[in-house]
Design an enzyme around this catalytic site. Structure first.
Site, PDB file in Angstrom:
ATOM      1  N   CYS A  44       0.554  -0.971   0.082  1.00  0.00           N
ATOM      2  CA  CYS A  44       0.059  -0.093   0.195  1.00  0.00           C
ATOM      3  C   CYS A  44       1.146   1.453   0.254  1.00  0.00           C
ATOM      4  O   CYS A  44       0.907   2.194  -0.928  1.00  0.00           O
ATOM      5  CB  CYS A  44      -1.220  -0.209   1.206  1.00  0.00           C
ATOM      6  SG  CYS A  44      -1.680   1.202   1.105  1.00  0.00           S
ATOM      7  N   CYS A  49      -1.171   1.722  -2.858  1.00  0.00           N
ATOM      8  CA  CYS A  49      -2.419   2.571  -2.708  1.00  0.00           C
ATOM      9  C   CYS A  49      -1.970   4.844  -2.971  1.00  0.00           C
ATOM     10  O   CYS A  49      -2.274   5.058  -3.618  1.00  0.00           O
ATOM     11  CB  CYS A  49      -3.480   2.400  -1.768  1.00  0.00           C
ATOM     12  SG  CYS A  49      -2.943   1.114  -1.157  1.00  0.00           S
ATOM     13  N   LYS A  52       0.300   5.501  -6.428  1.00  0.00           N
ATOM     14  CA  LYS A  52      -0.795   4.856  -7.325  1.00  0.00           C
ATOM     15  C   LYS A  52      -1.811   6.472  -6.495  1.00  0.00           C
ATOM     16  O   LYS A  52      -2.503   7.174  -8.378  1.00  0.00           O
ATOM     17  CB  LYS A  52      -1.630   3.522  -6.858  1.00  0.00           C
ATOM     18  CG  LYS A  52      -2.706   3.963  -8.198  1.00  0.00           C
ATOM     19  CD  LYS A  52      -3.703   2.831  -7.709  1.00  0.00           C
ATOM     20  CE  LYS A  52      -4.408   3.347  -7.016  1.00  0.00           C
ATOM     21  NZ  LYS A  52      -5.032   2.217  -6.271  1.00  0.00           N
ATOM     22  N   TYR A 179      -8.721  -3.762 -11.340  1.00  0.00           N
ATOM     23  CA  TYR A 179      -8.426  -2.442 -11.382  1.00  0.00           C
ATOM     24  C   TYR A 179      -6.942  -1.477 -11.778  1.00  0.00           C
ATOM     25  O   TYR A 179      -7.038  -0.474 -11.824  1.00  0.00           O
ATOM     26  CB  TYR A 179      -9.572  -2.236 -10.060  1.00  0.00           C
ATOM     27  CG  TYR A 179      -7.967  -2.874  -9.413  1.00  0.00           C
ATOM     28  CD1 TYR A 179      -7.636  -2.076  -8.318  1.00  0.00           C
ATOM     29  CD2 TYR A 179      -8.650  -3.916  -8.818  1.00  0.00           C
ATOM     30  CE1 TYR A 179      -6.956  -2.261  -7.364  1.00  0.00           C
ATOM     31  CE2 TYR A 179      -7.359  -4.865  -7.330  1.00  0.00           C
ATOM     32  CZ  TYR A 179      -6.587  -3.953  -6.938  1.00  0.00           C
ATOM     33  OH  TYR A 179      -5.847  -4.288  -5.947  1.00  0.00           O
ATOM     34  N   GLU A 183      -6.678   1.839 -14.251  1.00  0.00           N
ATOM     35  CA  GLU A 183      -6.453   3.055 -13.110  1.00  0.00           C
ATOM     36  C   GLU A 183      -4.803   3.190 -14.158  1.00  0.00           C
ATOM     37  O   GLU A 183      -5.037   4.221 -14.170  1.00  0.00           O
ATOM     38  CB  GLU A 183      -5.831   2.357 -11.279  1.00  0.00           C
ATOM     39  CG  GLU A 183      -7.458   2.415 -11.125  1.00  0.00           C
ATOM     40  CD  GLU A 183      -7.418   1.722  -9.752  1.00  0.00           C
ATOM     41  OE1 GLU A 183      -7.706   2.088  -8.525  1.00  0.00           O
ATOM     42  OE2 GLU A 183      -5.829   1.566  -9.205  1.00  0.00           O
ATOM     43  N   HIS A 462     -27.736  20.705  -2.234  1.00  0.00           N
ATOM     44  CA  HIS A 462     -28.280  21.066  -3.615  1.00  0.00           C
ATOM     45  C   HIS A 462     -27.251  22.518  -4.320  1.00  0.00           C
ATOM     46  O   HIS A 462     -27.191  22.979  -2.930  1.00  0.00           O
ATOM     47  CB  HIS A 462     -29.533  21.188  -3.901  1.00  0.00           C
ATOM     48  CG  HIS A 462     -29.339  22.053  -5.642  1.00  0.00           C
ATOM     49  ND1 HIS A 462     -29.928  21.223  -6.758  1.00  0.00           N
ATOM     50  CD2 HIS A 462     -29.505  22.992  -5.950  1.00  0.00           C
ATOM     51  CE1 HIS A 462     -29.632  21.998  -7.573  1.00  0.00           C
ATOM     52  NE2 HIS A 462     -30.122  23.265  -7.193  1.00  0.00           N
ATOM     53  N   GLU A 467     -26.367  14.318  -4.364  1.00  0.00           N
ATOM     54  CA  GLU A 467     -27.784  14.645  -4.233  1.00  0.00           C
ATOM     55  C   GLU A 467     -29.152  13.913  -5.134  1.00  0.00           C
ATOM     56  O   GLU A 467     -29.972  13.370  -4.790  1.00  0.00           O
ATOM     57  CB  GLU A 467     -28.389  16.065  -3.815  1.00  0.00           C
ATOM     58  CG  GLU A 467     -29.324  16.828  -5.726  1.00  0.00           C
ATOM     59  CD  GLU A 467     -28.753  17.624  -5.832  1.00  0.00           C
ATOM     60  OE1 GLU A 467     -30.117  17.827  -5.386  1.00  0.00           O
ATOM     61  OE2 GLU A 467     -28.407  18.731  -6.522  1.00  0.00           O
TER      62      GLU A 467
END
Length: 479
Positions: A44, A49, A52, A179, A183, A462, A467
């Site tokens: 990681c 992680c 990256k 992934y 990525e 909003h 939302e």
């Protein structure tokens, strides 16, 4: 006096192993040691992680100048300086590794910069020549990327190598559709690299929601990525070492071999695809899978059971068939995410050192894929849910305000999967900028068992993209 040198010996200095060691020593008062053969922080922090995500940030700035122009700013994008960025990146990783070392030292954990191998249920042999004993042993060695079993695979790189490139290539071929592949395809395209991606399956990101997968694939192509599904690599050579006629036959007739060489050499890599195309690329990246780090550790010799993929088999409490040996994180191939490894480490300490048997909860774990746009997901996909029970699907896709104003084609997706029986939200899937941030909060509601009516009772913020999660009143479809 204890019959062992340590109460706990941890093998592996990644996030899970370090957390378990620190908590066992600092909070439970155990005598703890940890061995790491490479860099502290593990996949990681050092090669996953963290670097990256920093590359994700870097890759996003290139498009900002064009978008800012639509908002009235006179901004011109300059060139991306890979050497400047990578220098800062390496400095940051060095800093983080130092933090991990200090945290261990501050908790009273003895560290060994060495490879560890099991001798028996309580004994570990180190590559330094030392042998130590422990009442409990925790294996947290993680996993590593693998190359496919094909001639000249050594000419390609794997994800670990991306962070050590001396220069940014002009072109790259990425093999894979998971992934990691997607990525890095988005990252490198954002940094100005010409990206081609081959994936043998019908659609990228297998295992994720079909609708979300489709939108991400479309968005990747909009970024200029040449994404070819149903396509795989047939043969690869260093272009300077092979004549075109060696690769000119039909794909099904091409024989591996030919110009295989032991040394990588230099120059472009010539690749033949299953659809017959022959192209040269500066770099070929294999993102075709990872494997647990269990080789040559003496595990099976002491009675630890390994699965078909080489993973350590454990029970709900992370305990192996050998009562004194436990395993957590990617080496167990359960849910291969850093926060999960940390949770497993904490549960291990609670079980073993606090006498409170604590199984690890692997249900409803939020996660994110840092493509552009991002994918945030928690719970069941539409496909998984409809195989389980009757469902309603609430879904909307639209152009968000920020990029629509700049006349960009970008679209986002908000999707809820709802049980017809009890109205529980079974899954939430978001494809949008910062979807990872959104899904963390949505994950709390889904984990709590919120119903669609709970979402409906929540007043919208909003104007935001998110939302839409609380304003979808009618199902798009049922299944």
């Amino acid at each position: 006096m204890s019959a062992f040198d340590y109460d706990l010996f941890v093998i592996g200095g990644g996030s899970g192993g370090v957390r378990a060691a620190r908590v066992a020593a600092g909070e439970a008062g155990a005598k703890v040691a940890l061995a790491e053969e490479d860099r502290y922080g593990g996949t990681c922090v050092i090669r996953g992680c963290v670097p990256k995500k920093l590359m994700v940030f870097a890759s996003g700035y290139g498009a900002m100048a064009d978008e800012a122009t639509a908002y009235g700013w006179d901004i011109t994008a300059g060139a991306f300086d890979w050497s400047k960025f990578s220098g800062r990146l390496n400095s940051e990783l060095d800093r983080l590794e130092g933090v991990y070392r200090k945290l261990l030292a501050g908790s009273g954990v003895t560290t060994y910069d060495a490879r560890a191998r099991l001798v028996d249920a309580h004994t570990v042999a180190l590559s330094t020549g030392e042998t130590v004993t422990a009442k409990h042993i925790l294996v947290a060695t993680g996993g590593r990327p693998v190359r496919p079993d094909m001639p000249n695979a050594h000419l390609g790189i794997v994800s670990d190598d991306i962070f050590h490139l001396e220069t940014l290539p002009k072109s790259i071929l990425i093999i894979g559709g998971g992934y990691i592949a997607c990525e890095f395809a988005c990252i490198l395209a954002g940094l100005g690299v010409q990206v081609t991606q081959y994936y043998r399956g019908a659609q990228i990101l297998r295992g994720f929601d079909e609708e979300a997968r489709g939108l991400i694939a479309e968005s990747m192509r909009d970024l200029g990525i040449k994404l070819h599904t149903g396509t795989n690599i047939v043969e690869m050579h260093r272009a300077a070492d092979v004549d075109d006629d060696l690769m000119s036959g039909p794909a099904e007739d091409v024989q591996f071999g030919g110009a295989t060489s032991e040394a990588p050499g230099t120059g472009p890599i010539r690749v033949k695809a299953t659809h017959g195309a022959i192209e040269d690329f500066d770099v070929v990246l294999f993102a075709t899978g990872r494997t647990p780090n269990t080789a040559d550790m003496g595990l099976e010799g002491v009675g630890v059971t390994l699965g078909r993929a080489g993973q350590i088999e454990v029970d709900a409490y992370s305990q192996t068939k050998v009562p004194s040996i436990y395993a957590i994180g990617d080496v167990t191939d359960r849910v291969n995410l850093t926060p999960v490894a940390i949770r497993e480490g904490m549960a291990f300490v609670e079980t073993v050192f606090h006498g409170n048997p604590t199984p690890v909860d692997h249900a409803l774990i939020p996660s994110a894929v840092f493509t552009q746009p991002e994918l945030g997901t928690v719970g069941l996909t539409e496909e998984q849910a409809r195989d389980q029970e009757p469902i309603e699907v609430y879904c909307t896709s639209f152009r968000p305000m920020q990029t629509a104003f700049a006349e960009k084609p970008n679209r986002v997706l908000m999707k809820l999967i709802v049980s017809q029986k009890n109205r529980t939200v079974l899954g939430c899937h978001i494809v949008a900028p910062n979807a990872g941030e959104m899904i963390q909060l949505a994950g709390i509601a889904v984990k709590m068992g919120a119903t669609k009516e709970d979402f409906d009772r929540t007043v919208a913020v909003h104007p935001t993209m998110s939302e839409e999660i609380v304003t979808m009143r009618k199902p798009m479809r049922t299944a």
